[in-house]
Design an enzyme around this catalytic site. Structure first.
Site, PDB file in Angstrom:
ATOM      1  N   GLU A  96       0.436  -1.427  -0.287  1.00 47.71           N
ATOM      2  CA  GLU A  96      -0.278   0.036  -0.189  1.00 47.71           C
ATOM      3  C   GLU A  96       0.688   1.127  -0.102  1.00 47.71           C
ATOM      4  OE1 GLU A  96      -3.026  -0.091   3.046  1.00 47.71           O
ATOM      5  OE2 GLU A  96      -3.695  -1.650   2.117  1.00 47.71           O
ATOM      6  N   GLU A 134      -5.170  -8.713   0.622  1.00 41.71           N
ATOM      7  CA  GLU A 134      -5.984  -8.468   1.653  1.00 41.71           C
ATOM      8  C   GLU A 134      -7.876  -8.151   1.948  1.00 41.71           C
ATOM      9  OE1 GLU A 134      -4.476  -4.643   4.725  1.00 41.71           O
ATOM     10  OE2 GLU A 134      -2.564  -5.596   4.670  1.00 41.71           O
TER      11      GLU A 134
HETATM   12  C1  BGP Z   1      -4.296  -2.151   5.575  1.00 41.99           C
HETATM   13  C2  BGP Z   1      -3.097  -2.329   5.916  1.00 41.99           C
HETATM   14  C3  BGP Z   1      -3.557  -3.667   7.308  1.00 41.99           C
HETATM   15  C4  BGP Z   1      -4.471  -2.647   7.752  1.00 41.99           C
HETATM   16  C5  BGP Z   1      -5.705  -3.238   7.099  1.00 41.99           C
HETATM   17  C6  BGP Z   1      -6.884  -2.857   8.398  1.00 41.99           C
HETATM   18  O1  BGP Z   1      -4.431  -1.083   5.087  1.00 41.99           O
HETATM   19  O2  BGP Z   1      -2.480  -2.830   4.877  1.00 41.99           O
HETATM   20  O3  BGP Z   1      -2.189  -3.231   7.836  1.00 41.99           O
HETATM   21  O4  BGP Z   1      -4.151  -2.623   9.122  1.00 41.99           O
HETATM   22  O5  BGP Z   1      -5.342  -1.698   6.114  1.00 41.99           O
HETATM   23  O6  BGP Z   1      -6.706  -0.986   9.071  1.00 41.99           O
HETATM   24  P1  BGP Z   1      -7.151  -0.800  10.082  1.00 41.99           P
HETATM   25  O7  BGP Z   1      -6.223  -1.584  11.113  1.00 41.99           O
HETATM   26  O8  BGP Z   1      -6.928   0.468  10.106  1.00 41.99           O
HETATM   27  O9  BGP Z   1      -8.015  -1.379  10.037  1.00 41.99           O
END
Ligand code: BGP
Length: 475
Positions: free
Chosen positions: A166, A376
């Site tokens: 990201e 993800e």
């Molecule tokens: C993505 C990241 C992750 C994770 C996920 C959930 O942007 O790659 O590392 O954190 O989002 O986000 P959050 O923890 O802000 O809910």
């Protein structure tokens, strides 16, 4: 009947070093920019940090055993640069190599494919101090050097690699919204740092192809497909502007090796375009990925935003879980986000939109025609532990089931999807939201204030995903 999921489909789950490992200063590990950032009061929810996180560093065998019990086919994790090279460059820390080597062996011994993310945001603080990290071109060679160490040690055992996780998020939140390190808010500096990240990514991919010829590598993009608010032509322009500036600005560079013309024009007209040196175009063109990684959580809906238009402060995100507290963002004269009246949202105001994932996979396929790895997807929610220690996360099962179905539709549409990783396997630290925003199949007994006992407990979704895997998604 829809075309089935491929036989070797990678049903996986993902995490990142800083969010699970803990052991932040053990065994020779250097400090990352996150280790420093979380110590500035008020930067994270209740000032939580990853010092201990869910202690995966010491409990990885237990976690892998749970993955094996589930039948997980792939586990995506990231390597902490500062465990391998405590100061970002220089001597390799053998204890760091050993830890990841052991984790990889443990996964392989349980028939779980390791998917390695090279960079999931935890830049060595030493490089930030030395030359302002991503803002200097020196990062390109230092990142390549780090990557080469990883390829050399793990390239024989790891087939799938994610270069940068990201980039759009760590650059956007670090240099514009100023809610990630280095807490800068300057679009011009953002674009320059971003250009260096593009070059670092391309160079590391070129090195990979030289050193790990049988492996596959790609960056993971946080793709929130754009929707227009209405069929009003001005809204369509806004939607197209958002596609250019929020998505193709990164994706075209990754997949075509060059910046998209319309977004570039906007940057140039507004004195935001990065300085591009002779030879940069060739570097970008020589580092094209084998697949595109997609992190999908939500879609965004755009309307026209007049030149004197207003937008909320990009840093006013909902990091509390109190519904309805996030604000509109955008660029005057280009676009701004609006609420989509057709979509439900999570407690953190993220839209819940399974069809958006199908749309994402189709758009990527029609524009780039590359294989796609979903790196993800998941639902952040408050989970309740019942008195008899159960977690009935039916909302998560519902969310994931609909997204798996959308992936299936996209495959039937012709998208070449290699695998699907949920975020996350165990509960873990949410960068800005503490430990209350949970994503895992496995509950970890801790909260913001205390470690409690860090015990792992299987949620209902654990058994659900186990069945999905066993039936190759046909259920
Ligand atoms: C993505 C990241 C992750 C994770 C996920 C959930 O942007 O790659 O590392 O954190 O989002 O986000 P959050 O923890 O802000 O809910």
């Amino acid at each position: 009947k829809r075309k089935p999921f491929p036989q070797d489909f990678l049903w996986g789950s993902a995490s990142a070093a800083y969010q699970v490992e803990g052991a932040w200063d053990l065994d020779g590990k250097g400090k990352s920019i996150w280790d420093e950032y979380v110590r500035i009061p008020g930067t994270t929810y209740k000032d939580t940090n990853g010092d201990v996180a869910v202690d995966h560093y010491h409990r990885y065998k237990e976690d892998v055993a749970l993955m094996a019990e589930m039948g997980l086919k792939a586990y995506r994790f990231s390597i902490a640069w500062t465990r391998i090279l405590p100061n970002g460059t220089g001597e390799v820390n053998q204890a760091g190599i050993q830890f990841y080597s052991d984790l990889i062996d443990e996964l392989i011994a349980h028939n779980i494919e390791p998917l390695v993310t090279i960079y999931h945001w935890d830049l060595p603080q030493a490089l930030q101090d030395k030359y302002a990290g991503w803002e200097s071109r020196q990062i390109i060679d230092d990142f390549d050097n780090y990557c080469r160490v990883l390829y050399k040690h793990f390239g024989d055992r790891v087939k799938y690699w994610v270069s940068l996780n990201e980039q759009n998020v760590f650059i956007g939140l670090g240099y514009l919204a100023a809610v990630h390190p280095p807490k800068v808010s300057d679009r011009k500096r953002m674009m320059q740092a971003n250009h260096h990240a593009n070059l670092a990514n391309a160079k590391a991919i070129a090195s990979f192809h030289e050193m790990v010829p049988n492996g596959l590598i790609g960056p993971s993009f946080a793709y929130g497909p754009a929707y227009p608010k209405s069929a009003l032509p001005a809204d369509i322009i806004a939607f197209e502007n958002a596609n250019e500036v929020e998505s193709y600005w990164w994706l075209d560079v990754y997949c075509k090796g060059k910046y998209p013309r319309i977004a570039w024009n906007f940057m140039e007209e507004n004195d935001l375009a990065p300085v591009v040196e002779p030879g940069d175009d060739a570097i970008l063109a020589a580092g094209l990925p084998d697949f595109i990684g997609v992190n999908y959580y939500q879609t965004a809906t755009y309307e026209w935003n007049p030149i004197d238009g207003i937008t909320g402060d990009a840093s006013s995100q909902n990091t509390t879980g109190k519904k309805g507290t996030s604000k509109s963002t955008g660029i005057p004269g280009m676009y701004r986000t609006v609420k989509n009246e057709f979509l439900e949202t999570t407690d953190w105001d993220w839209t819940i939109d399974p069809q958006g994932l199908r749309i994402a996979l189709r758009r990527l396929t029609s524009r780039y025609d590359l294989p796609i790895l979903i790196t993800e997807n998941g639902l952040g929610a408050f989970d309740d532990l019942t008195a008899d220690e159960q977690i009935h996360d039916t909302y998560r099962i519902d969310y994931l089931a609909k997204h798996v179905d959308a992936v299936h539709d996209a495959i039937a549409d012709g998208a070449r999807v290699l695998g699907y990783c949920t975020w996350s396997f165990t509960d873990l630290l949410s960068w800005l939201n503490g430990y209350q925003k949970r994503y895992g199949f496995v509950y970890v007994n801790r909260d913001e204030e205390s470690m409690k006992d860090l015990r792992r407990m299987k949620k209902d979704s654990f058994y659900w995903y186990k069945k999905v895997i066993a039936t190759n998604g046909e259920d």
